[in-house]
Scaffold this motif. Structure first.
Motif, short mmCIF file in Angstrom:
data_model
loop_
_atom_site.label_atom_id
_atom_site.label_comp_id
_atom_site.label_asym_id
_atom_site.label_seq_id
_atom_site.Cartn_x
_atom_site.Cartn_y
_atom_site.Cartn_z
N GLU A 157 116.03 89.57 -25.94
CA GLU A 157 116.74 89.85 -26.09
C GLU A 157 117.51 90.11 -27.03
OE1 GLU A 157 121.34 86.89 -24.95
OE2 GLU A 157 119.33 86.19 -25.25
N GLU A 158 116.82 89.91 -28.15
CA GLU A 158 117.19 90.31 -29.70
C GLU A 158 116.50 91.56 -30.38
OE1 GLU A 158 114.89 89.06 -34.61
OE2 GLU A 158 115.17 88.48 -32.09
N ARG A 159 115.17 92.06 -28.81
CA ARG A 159 115.24 93.34 -29.27
C ARG A 159 116.04 94.42 -28.61
NH1 ARG A 159 112.43 90.63 -31.45
NH2 ARG A 159 110.23 90.94 -32.62
N TYR A 160 116.50 94.67 -27.72
CA TYR A 160 117.62 94.92 -26.84
C TYR A 160 118.74 95.21 -27.76
CZ TYR A 160 114.37 94.30 -22.28
OH TYR A 160 113.79 94.88 -21.46
N GLN A 161 119.03 93.98 -28.22
CA GLN A 161 120.57 93.70 -29.11
C GLN A 161 120.19 94.94 -30.40
OE1 GLN A 161 123.62 92.51 -28.94
NE2 GLN A 161 122.60 91.17 -26.59
N SER A 162 118.87 94.70 -30.99
CA SER A 162 118.75 95.95 -31.75
C SER A 162 119.05 97.31 -31.58
CB SER A 162 117.01 95.32 -32.44
OG SER A 162 117.25 94.30 -32.33
N VAL A 163 118.43 97.76 -30.15
CA VAL A 163 118.89 98.65 -29.39
C VAL A 163 120.05 99.32 -29.91
CG1 VAL A 163 118.34 100.62 -27.41
CG2 VAL A 163 116.94 99.07 -28.05
N LEU A 164 120.58 98.02 -29.58
CA LEU A 164 122.47 98.50 -29.23
C LEU A 164 123.05 98.70 -30.75
CD1 LEU A 164 123.17 95.55 -26.17
CD2 LEU A 164 123.35 98.43 -26.62
N LYS A 165 123.04 98.27 -31.76
CA LYS A 165 123.46 98.32 -32.87
C LYS A 165 122.73 99.48 -33.66
CE LYS A 165 123.44 93.39 -33.45
NZ LYS A 165 123.19 91.75 -33.87
N ALA A 166 121.48 99.99 -33.31
CA ALA A 166 121.01 101.20 -34.29
C ALA A 166 121.74 102.09 -33.59
CB ALA A 166 118.99 101.64 -33.86
N SER A 167 121.62 102.82 -35.27
CA SER A 167 122.81 103.94 -35.34
C SER A 167 122.37 105.39 -34.84
CB SER A 167 123.33 104.60 -36.85
OG SER A 167 121.64 104.98 -37.37
N ARG A 168 121.14 105.66 -34.31
CA ARG A 168 120.44 107.01 -33.98
C ARG A 168 119.32 106.58 -32.89
NH1 ARG A 168 116.89 110.09 -37.89
NH2 ARG A 168 116.81 111.44 -35.85
N SER A 169 120.34 105.34 -31.97
CA SER A 169 119.70 104.99 -30.44
C SER A 169 121.26 106.54 -29.45
CB SER A 169 120.05 103.43 -29.47
OG SER A 169 119.35 103.03 -30.80
N SER A 170 120.03 106.52 -28.51
CA SER A 170 120.54 107.61 -27.55
C SER A 170 121.70 106.78 -26.70
CB SER A 170 119.19 108.74 -26.59
OG SER A 170 118.19 107.53 -26.17
N ASP A 171 121.84 107.45 -25.93
CA ASP A 171 122.37 106.65 -24.18
C ASP A 171 121.44 106.09 -23.34
OD1 ASP A 171 125.50 106.97 -26.07
OD2 ASP A 171 125.46 108.98 -24.92
#
Length: 296
Positions: A157-171
């Motif tokens: 869950e922590e890693r998935y939340q980090s994906v949502l917070k990362a500024s350069r994550s793709s849709d």
């Protein structure tokens, strides 16, 4: 000695040569000349010149306190500074380009390891990718998937939340992380929360087949076969070559048919019970015949 040799006449002549005639009045001669010029000007008409306009005061000139040599040195320093800035920009651009190319290499490597099933190597490579590109989402996403497979729900869950917070994550990466969060919520028996995650994933990436499939499975478990069938059909449209979807759709369709039949049977049974109840109520309300004996 000069007086005895040349005499007074010679000395007087020399004084005339040097200083002029002492008896001549130069002031009177000057006045006469002025009067003669005035007489001549009275006979000659000279046109009057227009009055001179006052000149505009010139702008205050800048007084340089340095010479040409200093100005030349100043220009040299300016050109040198611009050159240094340009060089730094080129170096910075090149360094960023190197980081991007280096990060792309690790992105390809981590995907290859994960898809090949080499989980340990994929995990190590994802950590390197996160260190080199902390604003990217792929490294966190791979780690979240690995932790989810191992059953470490909090870490996932922590890693998935980090994906949502990362500024350069793709849709696409954000949609996959939302699917992962939905699966965690489903494991924790939070069905409504999981369905919300799946819907958010579809909004973020309408081509995400996993989001449709996971949502349809939950709807099936809830007994909402009509919606489950519609969602499975949409997933099949996105992945027509997936052999599992025809079987899933067929199973949901059977459940839906049985549900309809059961509902139909229940409705018929209910109508029969209502008819019987109404018939008994009519019989009970009929008047009794006191003269008629009951049959033996």
């Amino acid at each position: 000695i000069s007086l005895r040799k040349y005499g007074e006449a010679s000395i007087l002549w020399a004084s005339y040569v040097l200083y002029g005639d002492p008896t001549f009045n130069y002031m009177d001669q000057s006045k006469k000349n002025d009067m003669s010029r005035g007489a001549v000007s009275s006979h000659v008409h000279m046109p009057s010149s227009p009055p001179l306009e006052p000149k505009a005061r010139a702008e205050k000139a800048e007084v340089p306190f340095y010479g040409e040599e200093y100005r030349g040195k100043k220009h040299h320093w300016l050109y040198a500074s611009l050159g240094i800035l340009a060089l730094l920009s080129i170096l910075l651009w090149g360094y960023l380009g190197y980081l991007r190319s280096d990060s792309a290499k690790y992105e390809r490597a981590v995907l290859a390891c994960y898809q090949a099933g080499d989980i340990e190597k994929a995990h190590k490579t994802s950590k390197i990718l996160v260190d080199k590109m902390p604003q990217g989402g792929l490294g966190y996403l791979i780690q979240g998937n690995i932790y989810l497979k191992k059953g470490n729900l909090d870490e996932a869950e922590e890693r998935y939340q980090s994906v949502l917070k990362a500024s350069r994550s793709s849709d696409s990466e954000r949609a996959q992380s939302l699917v992962g969060l939905g699966r965690i919520a489903s494991i924790r028996k939070r069905t409504d929360e999981a369905l919300n995650y799946y819907r958010s994933a579809i909004m973020k990436d309408p081509q995400n087949v996993s989001a449709y499939q996971s949502q349809a499975v939950l709807l099936d478990e809830k007994g909402d076969y009509q919606k489950a069938l519609a969602v499975f059909t949409k997933a099949q449209e996105l992945a027509p070559r997936d052999p599992s979807f025809p079987q899933l759709i067929s199973r949901i369709d059977e459940k839906l048919s049985l549900t309809r039949d059961r509902e139909k049977k229940e409705r018929i049974d209910r109508m029969v019970r209502e008819l019987m109840d109404s018939k008994e109520s009519v019989v009970n309300t009929l008047p009794s015949d006191e003269w008629t004996s009951t049959p033996l």
